[in-house]
Design a protein around this motif. Structure first.
Motif, PDB file in Angstrom:
ATOM      1  N   TYR A 144      42.985 -65.252 -42.165  1.00 48.94           N
ATOM      2  CA  TYR A 144      41.599 -64.814 -42.026  1.00 48.94           C
ATOM      3  C   TYR A 144      41.096 -64.319 -43.376  1.00 48.94           C
ATOM      4  CZ  TYR A 144      37.688 -63.065 -39.269  1.00 48.94           C
ATOM      5  OH  TYR A 144      36.463 -62.870 -38.719  1.00 48.94           O
TER       6      TYR A 144
ATOM      7  N   PHE B 118      47.086 -65.933 -37.631  1.00 45.65           N
ATOM      8  CA  PHE B 118      45.622 -65.850 -37.638  1.00 45.65           C
ATOM      9  C   PHE B 118      45.165 -64.746 -38.573  1.00 45.65           C
ATOM     10  CE2 PHE B 118      41.483 -64.490 -36.078  1.00 45.65           C
ATOM     11  CZ  PHE B 118      40.832 -65.697 -35.930  1.00 45.65           C
TER      12      PHE B 118
ATOM     13  N   LYS C 237      38.706 -68.962 -41.304  1.00 44.41           N
ATOM     14  CA  LYS C 237      39.702 -68.518 -40.334  1.00 44.41           C
ATOM     15  C   LYS C 237      40.285 -69.712 -39.602  1.00 44.41           C
ATOM     16  CE  LYS C 237      35.803 -67.047 -37.568  1.00 44.41           C
ATOM     17  NZ  LYS C 237      35.197 -65.956 -36.847  1.00 44.41           N
TER      18      LYS C 237
END
Length: 142
Positions: free
Chosen positions: A53, A49, A66
């Protein structure tokens, strides 16, 4: 939480049948493996993640991208941003980070138009930078 729940189940099983101590050992090992796999999966997901991002701003738009499995991207025209605000929820407070939110007249901005995990100084700087760019973009329209 999972560990405590697992140990509670093991203690319950021990209380029922003291003769099967081998089964209890196997149960404890299996529970440990499950907790370990969940923890590792969570760490891998959070790392991915973080790596995926992205946010960027040019003279007319703010783009936020994201997501690991489900990718989301929102592009906001700066002239449509009505509010920029900084907030913290309980996990953010514990970690000492902030979120910067951007409001537009659409419902989608409420769901997707925010930048997570910014330091206090970074959040203030980001907010001011966006507000300055908004003012500059609106002045070009006049």
């Amino acid at each position: 939480i999972l560990t405590l729940l697992g140990w509670a189940v093991i203690q319950y099983v021990i209380g029922i049948d003291d003769k099967n101590s081998t089964n209890i050992g196997i149960l404890a090992i299996c529970w440990f493996i499950v907790v370990l796999l969940i923890s590792l999966s969570s760490m891998i997901y959070e790392t991915l993640f973080f790596l995926t991002y992205h946010y960027d701003m040019d003279e007319s738009t703010l783009t936020i991208r994201k997501g690991v499995l489900i990718k989301r991207e929102v592009t906001l025209p700066l002239v449509q941003i009505t509010d920029v605000y900084v907030d913290q929820d309980i996990p953010d407070f514990i970690l000492g980070i902030y979120d910067v939110h951007f409001s537009t007249p659409t419902v989608q901005s409420f769901l997707h138009a925010h930048i997570d995990g910014v330091s206090r100084k970074g959040a203030a700087l980001l907010k001011q930078t966006v507000l300055d760019k908004i003012q500059k973009a609106r002045s070009k329209l006049k």
